[in-house]
Design a protein around this motif. Structure first.
Motif, PDB file in Angstrom:
ATOM      1  N   LEU A 130       6.047  94.264  30.925  1.00  0.00           N
ATOM      2  CA  LEU A 130       5.077  93.210  30.698  1.00  0.00           C
ATOM      3  C   LEU A 130       5.797  91.906  30.395  1.00  0.00           C
ATOM      4  O   LEU A 130       6.954  91.890  29.961  1.00  0.00           O
ATOM      5  N   HIS A 131       5.110  90.808  30.627  1.00  0.00           N
ATOM      6  CA  HIS A 131       5.677  89.494  30.398  1.00  0.00           C
ATOM      7  C   HIS A 131       5.286  88.929  29.035  1.00  0.00           C
ATOM      8  O   HIS A 131       6.023  88.150  28.432  1.00  0.00           O
ATOM      9  N   ARG A 132       4.128  89.375  28.526  1.00  0.00           N
ATOM     10  CA  ARG A 132       3.571  88.736  27.342  1.00  0.00           C
ATOM     11  C   ARG A 132       2.785  89.746  26.528  1.00  0.00           C
ATOM     12  O   ARG A 132       2.170  90.660  27.067  1.00  0.00           O
ATOM     13  N   VAL A 133       2.798  89.564  25.210  1.00  0.00           N
ATOM     14  CA  VAL A 133       1.990  90.390  24.319  1.00  0.00           C
ATOM     15  C   VAL A 133       1.347  89.466  23.280  1.00  0.00           C
ATOM     16  O   VAL A 133       1.977  88.509  22.830  1.00  0.00           O
ATOM     17  N   GLU A 134       0.079  89.733  22.987  1.00  0.00           N
ATOM     18  CA  GLU A 134      -0.656  88.948  21.997  1.00  0.00           C
ATOM     19  C   GLU A 134      -1.027  89.819  20.812  1.00  0.00           C
ATOM     20  O   GLU A 134      -1.357  90.988  20.982  1.00  0.00           O
ATOM     21  N   ALA A 135      -1.007  89.214  19.640  1.00  0.00           N
ATOM     22  CA  ALA A 135      -1.491  89.866  18.416  1.00  0.00           C
ATOM     23  C   ALA A 135      -2.518  88.929  17.796  1.00  0.00           C
ATOM     24  O   ALA A 135      -2.216  87.763  17.526  1.00  0.00           O
ATOM     25  N   ASN A 136      -3.719  89.429  17.600  1.00  0.00           N
ATOM     26  CA  ASN A 136      -4.782  88.638  16.984  1.00  0.00           C
ATOM     27  C   ASN A 136      -4.960  89.125  15.551  1.00  0.00           C
ATOM     28  O   ASN A 136      -5.228  90.303  15.321  1.00  0.00           O
ATOM     29  N   ILE A 137      -4.782  88.201  14.592  1.00  0.00           N
ATOM     30  CA  ILE A 137      -4.673  88.567  13.182  1.00  0.00           C
ATOM     31  C   ILE A 137      -5.608  87.706  12.350  1.00  0.00           C
ATOM     32  O   ILE A 137      -5.656  86.479  12.517  1.00  0.00           O
ATOM     33  N   GLN A 138      -6.297  88.339  11.406  1.00  0.00           N
ATOM     34  CA  GLN A 138      -7.157  87.598  10.505  1.00  0.00           C
ATOM     35  C   GLN A 138      -6.312  86.653   9.642  1.00  0.00           C
ATOM     36  O   GLN A 138      -5.242  87.039   9.160  1.00  0.00           O
ATOM     37  N   PRO A 139      -6.761  85.420   9.459  1.00  0.00           N
ATOM     38  CA  PRO A 139      -5.957  84.400   8.764  1.00  0.00           C
ATOM     39  C   PRO A 139      -5.490  84.781   7.363  1.00  0.00           C
ATOM     40  O   PRO A 139      -4.426  84.345   6.943  1.00  0.00           O
ATOM     41  N   LYS A 140      -6.230  85.603   6.657  1.00  0.00           N
ATOM     42  CA  LYS A 140      -5.827  85.964   5.289  1.00  0.00           C
ATOM     43  C   LYS A 140      -4.923  87.192   5.242  1.00  0.00           C
ATOM     44  O   LYS A 140      -4.468  87.590   4.176  1.00  0.00           O
ATOM     45  N   ASN A 141      -4.630  87.764   6.387  1.00  0.00           N
ATOM     46  CA  ASN A 141      -3.743  88.936   6.446  1.00  0.00           C
ATOM     47  C   ASN A 141      -2.294  88.435   6.498  1.00  0.00           C
ATOM     48  O   ASN A 141      -1.628  88.488   7.523  1.00  0.00           O
ATOM     49  N   THR A 142      -1.823  87.956   5.377  1.00  0.00           N
ATOM     50  CA  THR A 142      -0.500  87.325   5.327  1.00  0.00           C
ATOM     51  C   THR A 142       0.632  88.295   5.647  1.00  0.00           C
ATOM     52  O   THR A 142       1.626  87.891   6.256  1.00  0.00           O
ATOM     53  N   ALA A 143       0.499  89.552   5.263  1.00  0.00           N
ATOM     54  CA  ALA A 143       1.571  90.514   5.566  1.00  0.00           C
ATOM     55  C   ALA A 143       1.743  90.664   7.072  1.00  0.00           C
ATOM     56  O   ALA A 143       2.870  90.687   7.585  1.00  0.00           O
ATOM     57  N   SER A 144       0.644  90.737   7.790  1.00  0.00           N
ATOM     58  CA  SER A 144       0.710  90.890   9.238  1.00  0.00           C
ATOM     59  C   SER A 144       1.206  89.610   9.915  1.00  0.00           C
ATOM     60  O   SER A 144       2.011  89.653  10.848  1.00  0.00           O
ATOM     61  N   ILE A 145       0.761  88.479   9.421  1.00  0.00           N
ATOM     62  CA  ILE A 145       1.231  87.206   9.979  1.00  0.00           C
ATOM     63  C   ILE A 145       2.732  87.059   9.740  1.00  0.00           C
ATOM     64  O   ILE A 145       3.483  86.663  10.637  1.00  0.00           O
ATOM     65  N   ASN A 146       3.199  87.402   8.563  1.00  0.00           N
ATOM     66  CA  ASN A 146       4.637  87.325   8.277  1.00  0.00           C
ATOM     67  C   ASN A 146       5.428  88.270   9.180  1.00  0.00           C
ATOM     68  O   ASN A 146       6.536  87.938   9.610  1.00  0.00           O
ATOM     69  N   LEU A 147       4.859  89.431   9.470  1.00  0.00           N
ATOM     70  CA  LEU A 147       5.534  90.381  10.359  1.00  0.00           C
ATOM     71  C   LEU A 147       5.741  89.779  11.750  1.00  0.00           C
ATOM     72  O   LEU A 147       6.857  89.788  12.273  1.00  0.00           O
ATOM     73  N   VAL A 148       4.679  89.245  12.349  1.00  0.00           N
ATOM     74  CA  VAL A 148       4.839  88.704  13.708  1.00  0.00           C
ATOM     75  C   VAL A 148       5.736  87.469  13.714  1.00  0.00           C
ATOM     76  O   VAL A 148       6.493  87.260  14.674  1.00  0.00           O
ATOM     77  N   LYS A 149       5.698  86.679  12.659  1.00  0.00           N
ATOM     78  CA  LYS A 149       6.605  85.534  12.579  1.00  0.00           C
ATOM     79  C   LYS A 149       8.057  85.998  12.605  1.00  0.00           C
ATOM     80  O   LYS A 149       8.897  85.425  13.315  1.00  0.00           O
ATOM     81  N   ARG A 150       8.368  87.024  11.797  1.00  0.00           N
ATOM     82  CA  ARG A 150       9.749  87.543  11.741  1.00  0.00           C
ATOM     83  C   ARG A 150      10.189  88.113  13.088  1.00  0.00           C
ATOM     84  O   ARG A 150      11.380  88.153  13.385  1.00  0.00           O
ATOM     85  N   LEU A 151       9.230  88.549  13.886  1.00  0.00           N
ATOM     86  CA  LEU A 151       9.557  89.122  15.197  1.00  0.00           C
ATOM     87  C   LEU A 151       9.605  88.065  16.303  1.00  0.00           C
ATOM     88  O   LEU A 151       9.890  88.394  17.450  1.00  0.00           O
ATOM     89  N   GLY A 152       9.328  86.813  15.971  1.00  0.00           N
ATOM     90  CA  GLY A 152       9.462  85.738  16.943  1.00  0.00           C
ATOM     91  C   GLY A 152       8.184  85.310  17.651  1.00  0.00           C
ATOM     92  O   GLY A 152       8.231  84.512  18.591  1.00  0.00           O
TER      93      GLY A 152
END
Length: 172
Positions: free
Chosen positions: A117-139
């Motif tokens: 695949l060329h692209r992957v999306e993750a849709n995350i609720q704005p207050k789910n900071t743990a999940s947002i931090n995870l995807v940030k760390r992964l680029g």
């Protein structure tokens, strides 16, 4: 490459382990995700993982083979789009240990190298900071905001849209 976890596809017999994980982690997952909470729903999930447009991956502990968490690639498209949507959750027993980051990294390697695949999306609720931090760390890069995007636990919830392309992925 992670040595603490590995990924594998679920097999029919995994429904009991998944059900226990989901029930044990129910309050921890709320309101972010609503995984299957009955035998029938767990079996349906495993069957869904056999579809061509869906890849369910169990993130398992290398030492004891326990399921640490789940990564799902849904709505897999090929041809000009080559995209999938990434969803994931951890067993409360393994939260905040860095195991999901390692497992999602393996799932992304699989997404880009095996599924091509060329692209992957993750849709995350704005207050789910743990999940947002995870995807940030992964680029992942934040690309937008979707109002009332997904219905979770009977309520339409806003989500931030995060994405990663193969060009931005570093295979490790």
């Amino acid at each position: 490459m992670s040595h603490r976890v590995f990924i594998r596809k679920p097999i029919d017999e995994d429904w009991k382990k998944l059900l226990l994980l989901h029930q044990r982690s129910k309050s921890f997952h709320s309101p972010w995700v609503s995984p299957p909470l009955t035998e029938e729903e767990c079996k349906k999930y495993i069957n869904r993982c056999k579809n061509k447009d869906y890849e369910g991956l169990l993130i398992c502990h290398s030492t004891n083979q326990k399921i640490v968490g789940v990564a799902n690639l849904s709505q897999i498209f090929y041809r000009a789009f080559q995209n999938a949507y990434l969803g994931y959750y951890v067993d409360v027993e393994f939260a905040e240990q860095g195991l999901m980051r390692e497992g999602i990294r393996l799932a992304l390697d699989y997404t880009f190298s095996t599924l091509n695949l060329h692209r992957v999306e993750a849709n995350i609720q704005p207050k789910n900071t743990a999940s947002i931090n995870l995807v940030k760390r992964l680029g992942f890069t934040q690309e937008g905001f979707s109002r009332r995007y997904l219905k979770i636990n009977g309520e339409w919830r806003d989500h931030e849209r995060w994405a990663l392309t193969v060009e931005d992925w570093v295979f490790k």
